[in-house]
Scaffold this active site. Structure first.
Site, PDB file in Angstrom:
ATOM      1  N   SER A  53      32.089  48.130   5.894  1.00 48.09           N
ATOM      2  CA  SER A  53      32.829  48.661   5.070  1.00 48.09           C
ATOM      3  C   SER A  53      33.146  49.525   3.749  1.00 48.09           C
ATOM      4  CB  SER A  53      34.286  48.259   5.174  1.00 48.09           C
ATOM      5  OG  SER A  53      33.632  46.565   5.327  1.00 48.09           O
ATOM      6  N   GLU A 123      26.952  47.658  16.178  1.00 45.57           N
ATOM      7  CA  GLU A 123      28.034  48.639  16.476  1.00 45.57           C
ATOM      8  C   GLU A 123      27.388  49.083  17.992  1.00 45.57           C
ATOM      9  OE1 GLU A 123      30.344  50.781  13.910  1.00 45.57           O
ATOM     10  OE2 GLU A 123      30.667  49.239  12.096  1.00 45.57           O
ATOM     11  N   GLU A 190      37.980  44.807  17.520  1.00 41.51           N
ATOM     12  CA  GLU A 190      38.342  45.553  16.600  1.00 41.51           C
ATOM     13  C   GLU A 190      39.683  46.579  17.249  1.00 41.51           C
ATOM     14  OE1 GLU A 190      37.011  47.538  13.621  1.00 41.51           O
ATOM     15  OE2 GLU A 190      38.638  48.421  12.770  1.00 41.51           O
TER      16      GLU A 190
END
Ligand code: KIV
Length: 272
Positions: A53, A123, A190
């Site tokens: 991020s 991920e 998430e």
């Protein structure tokens, strides 16, 4: 005054597992630079995520996809230099672990060697399992990340809640088990339904850290710039703002500009 752990020992993956076993919730925040990481660590956070991020927060990109391996290494090194207690996890950026397991382990080793971080985050589930296993076999702790995985935003086409349908929820549960069996020390979930996240946390023995995944998991993570109210216009339901630093900084900068313009700064005591 917040909750400050009496335990000043360095947080390890083993200690996170023990925290889950005794029902102690795990606190996690992102940081990307030395100054913020020093404050966040001293305030008692358990885990600092050098998240990709940084692509949005530090570089102003629309997605996490553009950030490079070298940029993540730069952020990782800056954070590690600041931290005494927290476990430092660095995100492997998009494109550095999806091509082959050999390339994944080469890039993982590079991040660990240069940043001195404690662990990496990747991920995905079954589709990246060979890379996850190879990296763990090389002795590197891996945190998984399922549900809304922002590196796949172009495939999803939306940042909406994931795994609301049964088929996707079943795959997510299966992926969590695969990641645990592969040796991941923890998994981030998430933006998925709270009941699903709680089910995963109950079914696996490793700590589940949620963001937009409800309160039934083993810990929580937020993006530090969001929870400190530095960013504007990002208002998902799961985001609790603990400060309004945007207003604090705007006010301070405004007063500085005025003082410079009027000649009030510097005064006699502020010069040599
Ligand atoms: O990069 C990041 O900040 C993350 C968190 C949202 C978990 O992956």
């Amino acid at each position: 005054m917040g909750y400050l752990s009496e335990d000043k020992r360095k947080v390890t993956t083993q200690r996170l597992r023990e925290m889950k076993q005794r029902g102690e919730r795990i606190s996690m925040l992102t940081s990307y630079d030395f100054t913020m990481a020093q404050i966040v660590d001293a305030a008692g956070i358990d885990v600092i995520l050098v998240g990709d991020s940084a692509s949005n927060v530090m570089a102003g990109n629309m997605t996490t996809l553009p950030i490079t391996l070298d940029q993540m290494i730069y952020h990782g090194k800056s954070v590690v230099r600041a931290v005494n207690r927290a476990l430092v996890v660095v995100d492997m950026p998009f494109g550095t672990y999806q091509i082959s397991d050999a390339e994944a382990v080469t890039n993982a080793i590079k991040i660990m060697k240069v940043t001195h971080a404690d662990a990496l985050k990747l991920e995905g589930g079954a589709e990246i399992l060979p890379s996850v296993k190879k990296i763990i076999d090389a002795g590197i702790p891996v945190m998984g990340h399922l549900g809304l995985t922002p590196q796949a935003i172009n495939k999803f086409g939306t940042y909406a809640v994931r795994a609301k349908e049964e088929a996707e929820a079943e795959k997510l549960i299966a992926d969590a088990h695969l990641l645990e069996e592969a040796g991941c020390f923890s998994i981030v979930l998430e933006k998925i339904p709270a009941a699903l996240a709680e089910r995963v946390a109950n079914e696996v023995s490793i700590p589940i850290i949620g963001i937009g995944a409800g309160g039934g998991v083993d810990g929580q993570v937020l993006v530090v710039a969001d929870m400190l109210g530095m960013t504007r216009g990002f208002t998902p339901r799961f985001l609790r703002r603990y400060a309004d630093l945007n207003s604090v900084i705007t006010d301070a900068v405004g007063r500085y500009v005025e003082d410079v313009k009027t000649g009030d700064f510097p005064n006699e005591k502020e010069q040599y």
